[in-house]
Design an enzyme around this catalytic site. Structure first.
Site, PDB file in Angstrom:
ATOM      1  N   ILE A  12     -10.284  -6.300  -2.859  1.00 19.85           N
ATOM      2  CA  ILE A  12     -11.317  -6.740  -3.796  1.00 19.85           C
ATOM      3  C   ILE A  12     -10.834  -7.938  -4.603  1.00 19.85           C
ATOM      4  CG2 ILE A  12     -12.641  -6.065  -5.836  1.00 19.85           C
ATOM      5  CD1 ILE A  12     -12.697  -3.219  -4.745  1.00 19.85           C
ATOM      6  N   ASP A  31       0.110  -9.565  -9.113  1.00 17.65           N
ATOM      7  CA  ASP A  31       0.176  -8.500  -8.114  1.00 17.65           C
ATOM      8  C   ASP A  31       1.631  -8.243  -7.775  1.00 17.65           C
ATOM      9  OD1 ASP A  31      -0.292  -6.807  -5.765  1.00 17.65           O
ATOM     10  OD2 ASP A  31      -2.304  -7.658  -5.736  1.00 17.65           O
ATOM     11  N   GLY A  36       0.313 -15.987  -1.287  1.00 19.73           N
ATOM     12  CA  GLY A  36       0.534 -17.226  -0.555  1.00 19.73           C
ATOM     13  C   GLY A  36      -0.470 -18.317  -0.872  1.00 19.73           C
ATOM     14  N   ALA A  70      -4.181  -1.492  -8.958  1.00 17.33           N
ATOM     15  CA  ALA A  70      -3.749  -0.109  -9.181  1.00 17.33           C
ATOM     16  C   ALA A  70      -2.910   0.333  -8.000  1.00 17.33           C
ATOM     17  CB  ALA A  70      -4.952   0.821  -9.338  1.00 17.33           C
ATOM     18  N   SER A 110     -12.259   4.607 -11.589  1.00 19.94           N
ATOM     19  CA  SER A 110     -12.579   5.247 -10.313  1.00 19.94           C
ATOM     20  C   SER A 110     -13.536   6.407 -10.516  1.00 19.94           C
ATOM     21  CB  SER A 110     -11.287   5.769  -9.669  1.00 19.94           C
ATOM     22  OG  SER A 110     -11.570   6.634  -8.586  1.00 19.94           O
ATOM     23  N   TYR A 136      -4.414  10.701  -9.080  1.00 17.84           N
ATOM     24  CA  TYR A 136      -4.962   9.344  -9.155  1.00 17.84           C
ATOM     25  C   TYR A 136      -6.114   9.292 -10.156  1.00 17.84           C
ATOM     26  CZ  TYR A 136      -7.303   5.019  -7.894  1.00 17.84           C
ATOM     27  OH  TYR A 136      -7.898   3.784  -7.953  1.00 17.84           O
ATOM     28  N   LYS A 140      -6.390   7.212 -13.831  1.00 17.39           N
ATOM     29  CA  LYS A 140      -7.483   6.306 -14.186  1.00 17.39           C
ATOM     30  C   LYS A 140      -8.190   6.740 -15.472  1.00 17.39           C
ATOM     31  CE  LYS A 140      -7.454   2.933 -11.311  1.00 17.39           C
ATOM     32  NZ  LYS A 140      -7.290   1.554 -11.829  1.00 17.39           N
TER      33      LYS A 140
END
Length: 328
Positions: A12, A31, A36, A70, A110, A136, A140
């Site tokens: 995303i 990140d 690149g 995440a 989420s 998870y 969140k």
């Protein structure tokens, strides 16, 4: 405008960066792995979100922060990494954002903050009690609390987006896909369940395995086919940018995802027709995956209009599969 995008190398985040750069924004990507990219107007910080020095450099000059990154895992052995990235990482990043007086935060949460498979009611809307049933989802939920604390304490308007499960259409019919492989294909599903240690599920799956590659229609122990939301990446990106651009979104929480859930009893036969693969049916132990989440609020308030139905996604996935086979 200077915008920070975390998770900028991901499915995303990379597409969000594409569109922001095309619109003339200065973008910083943050990140754990590099992308690149070398475009004008783009800089990149490679590091962990809980690395304070990296976070401080990432938020420098940012007026808006899209915290999309995440760590995702449902394995017990990954719990430490999960909370370090999603909880400590969010805390450190937003502490640094508060110091530079960022003007806006959009946070990717989420649907797993809800008890999706055992909801109090359906469809699940933003007012449903938060009762995560996975580590998870818990990470969140805590992240959401950090976002709202930052909003209160630092005066930075924030929008929380509770993401649907997201896929590139081309992944749907790809056995090697991290998500779609074990969701729709028999042999990857067996390997996944072996990794989870779900002996009863493995036994049920192996009982229908004749050694031939196949799709699998998963049902619960009572024979109810699975049902869940699967949203195309392009629709998710549209919703993120709407939330970023709209003043009405400040202070709000939205479910972001497809309008209709995917009924496996309808989708899997369509996938079988598209691939020519045999379709097996299996009843797995437990209540299974079965939920519906409402996106009515974001459609009404921000004009979100998802375009990629599961039928369109399957058609595109079939074309991508054919292209991979031709190139092989």
């Amino acid at each position: 405008m200077a915008i920070l995008v975390t998770g900028s190398a991901g499915r995303i985040g990379s597409r969000v960066v594409d569109l922001l750069l095309a619109a003339g924004h200065a973008v910083t990507g943050f990140d754990l792995r590099g992308s690149g990219r070398r475009e004008a107007g783009y800089r990149e910080i490679v590091g962990a979100f809980d690395d304070r020095e990296a976070a401080r450099e990432a938020v420098k000059d940012a007026r808006q922060i899209l915290h999309l990154g995440a760590f995702m895992s449902w394995l017990a052995c990954d719990a430490d990494k999960l909370f370090r990235a999603n909880v400590d990482g969010t805390r450190v990043l937003l502490e640094e954002a508060a110091k530079v007086r960022a003007g806006r935060i959009v946070f990717a949460s989420s649907g797993e903050v809800y008890p999706e498979n055992v909801p109090d009611y359906l469809p699940v809307d933003e007012d449903h009690p938060l009762k995560p049933r996975s580590a998870y989802g818990l990470s969140k939920q805590v992240g959401e609390e950090i976002v709202r604390f930052t909003e209160r304490s630092a005066g930075i308007p924030a929008t929380i987006l509770r993401f649907s499960h997201t896929q590139d259409a081309s992944e749907l019919l790809d056995e090697t896909s991290f998500f779609s492989g074990p969701r729709f294909f028999l042999h990857p599903k067996i390997r996944q369940q072996e990794g989870f240690g779900n002996a009863m599920a493995v036994a049920a799956l192996k009982a229908i395995d004749d050694g031939v590659p196949a799709l699998v229609l998963s049902r619960n122990e009572s024979g109810r086919p699975f049902r869940m939301h699967i949203t195309d990446t392009r629709d998710m990106v549209e919703g993120i940018l709407l939330a970023l651009e709209s003043e009405k979104a400040a202070g709000r929480t939205y479910n972001l995802g497809a309008t209709a859930p995917v009924d496996f009893a309808q989708a899997l036969p369509a996938m079988a027709r598209a691939t020519g693969l045999p379709l097996k049916t299996v009843d797995l132990p437990g209540s299974g995956v079965f939920y519906e989440t409402s996106n009515a609020r974001i459609r009404a308030e921000l004009g979100f209009a998802p375009q990629w139905t599961i039928e369109r996604m399957i058609a595109e996935a079939a074309a991508a599969r054919a292209a991979r086979a031709k190139a092989a």
